[in-house]
Design a protein around this motif. Structure first.
Motif, PDB file in Angstrom:
ATOM      1  N   TYR A  39       3.575   7.194 -12.330  1.00  0.00           N
ATOM      2  CA  TYR A  39       3.621   7.931 -11.069  1.00  0.00           C
ATOM      3  C   TYR A  39       4.308   9.274 -11.290  1.00  0.00           C
ATOM      4  CZ  TYR A  39       3.794   8.498  -6.041  1.00  0.00           C
ATOM      5  OH  TYR A  39       3.597   8.948  -4.755  1.00  0.00           O
ATOM      6  N   PRO A  40       3.543  10.388 -11.333  1.00  0.00           N
ATOM      7  CA  PRO A  40       4.122  11.684 -11.677  1.00  0.00           C
ATOM      8  C   PRO A  40       4.719  12.459 -10.499  1.00  0.00           C
ATOM      9  CG  PRO A  40       1.758  11.903 -11.494  1.00  0.00           C
ATOM     10  CD  PRO A  40       2.081  10.434 -11.280  1.00  0.00           C
ATOM     11  N   TRP A  41       4.476  12.035  -9.266  1.00  0.00           N
ATOM     12  CA  TRP A  41       4.884  12.806  -8.101  1.00  0.00           C
ATOM     13  C   TRP A  41       6.357  12.582  -7.745  1.00  0.00           C
ATOM     14  CZ3 TRP A  41       0.228  10.153  -8.325  1.00  0.00           C
ATOM     15  CH2 TRP A  41      -0.906  10.965  -8.429  1.00  0.00           C
ATOM     16  N   THR A  79      -4.309  10.176  -2.745  1.00  0.00           N
ATOM     17  CA  THR A  79      -4.801   8.929  -3.320  1.00  0.00           C
ATOM     18  C   THR A  79      -3.918   7.764  -2.868  1.00  0.00           C
ATOM     19  OG1 THR A  79      -3.523   9.244  -5.349  1.00  0.00           O
ATOM     20  CG2 THR A  79      -5.795  10.030  -5.362  1.00  0.00           C
ATOM     21  N   GLU A  80      -4.551   6.624  -2.688  1.00  0.00           N
ATOM     22  CA  GLU A  80      -3.826   5.423  -2.284  1.00  0.00           C
ATOM     23  C   GLU A  80      -3.818   4.423  -3.420  1.00  0.00           C
ATOM     24  OE1 GLU A  80      -5.677   4.030   1.302  1.00  0.00           O
ATOM     25  OE2 GLU A  80      -4.605   5.517   2.513  1.00  0.00           O
ATOM     26  N   VAL A 127       6.599   9.696  -2.150  1.00  0.00           N
ATOM     27  CA  VAL A 127       5.615   8.650  -1.908  1.00  0.00           C
ATOM     28  C   VAL A 127       5.682   8.280  -0.428  1.00  0.00           C
ATOM     29  CG1 VAL A 127       7.197   6.749  -2.464  1.00  0.00           C
ATOM     30  CG2 VAL A 127       4.725   6.410  -2.696  1.00  0.00           C
ATOM     31  N   GLU A 128       4.530   7.950   0.155  1.00  0.00           N
ATOM     32  CA  GLU A 128       4.491   7.398   1.503  1.00  0.00           C
ATOM     33  C   GLU A 128       4.244   5.905   1.356  1.00  0.00           C
ATOM     34  OE1 GLU A 128       1.917   9.247   4.381  1.00  0.00           O
ATOM     35  OE2 GLU A 128       2.212  11.205   3.437  1.00  0.00           O
ATOM     36  N   MET A 129       5.115   5.121   1.960  1.00  0.00           N
ATOM     37  CA  MET A 129       5.003   3.672   1.844  1.00  0.00           C
ATOM     38  C   MET A 129       5.490   3.055   3.146  1.00  0.00           C
ATOM     39  SD  MET A 129       6.776   1.290  -1.050  1.00  0.00           S
ATOM     40  CE  MET A 129       5.471   1.145  -2.253  1.00  0.00           C
ATOM     41  N   LEU A 179       0.847  -1.194   0.000  1.00  0.00           N
ATOM     42  CA  LEU A 179       0.000   0.000   0.000  1.00  0.00           C
ATOM     43  C   LEU A 179       0.882   1.243   0.000  1.00  0.00           C
ATOM     44  CD1 LEU A 179      -2.793   1.397   0.343  1.00  0.00           C
ATOM     45  CD2 LEU A 179      -2.408   1.234   2.811  1.00  0.00           C
ATOM     46  N   TYR A 180       0.560   2.198  -0.845  1.00  0.00           N
ATOM     47  CA  TYR A 180       1.279   3.467  -0.838  1.00  0.00           C
ATOM     48  C   TYR A 180       0.299   4.620  -0.970  1.00  0.00           C
ATOM     49  CZ  TYR A 180       0.833   3.457  -5.957  1.00  0.00           C
ATOM     50  OH  TYR A 180       0.349   3.439  -7.230  1.00  0.00           O
TER      51      TYR A 180
END
Length: 89
Positions: A63-65, A37-38, A68-70, A30-31
């Motif tokens: 993935y344009p960002w 958005t997840e 990331v939070e992971m 999950l990120y």
């Protein structure tokens, strides 16, 4: 666990971690993107580095960002008040 490298190609991101002692499954599937958005990553790969360490990698498709939070999964899960953010550049 350490971040080994981040590679970008055609809008996709490959994240690689190094885990000690032959451990696998260090990253959560999950990120969360910066816009909230997840998503789930469902592609994993492993390379035994021959010295007790394992390279674990996964992909974030289209993935344009830049961050990331992971979550990490290893022998324990720790939750900090401020999330760990990994720059993707």
């Amino acid at each position: 666990i350490s971040l080994d490298r981040v590679e970008r190609k055609n809008g996709d991101v490959k994240l690689s971690l190094i885990t000690p002692n032959g451990k696998r499954n260090a990253m959560s599937s999950l990120y969360k993107a910066p816009d909230g958005t997840e998503g789930y990553t469902n592609v994993w790969g492993y390379n035994d580095l021959g010295d007790g360490r394992v390279e674990e990698y996964t992909f974030l498709w289209d993935y344009p960002w830049e961050t990331v939070e992971m979550g990490l999964h290893y022998t324990q899960i720790t939750q900090w008040e401020t999330p760990v953010r990994i720059p993707l550049t």
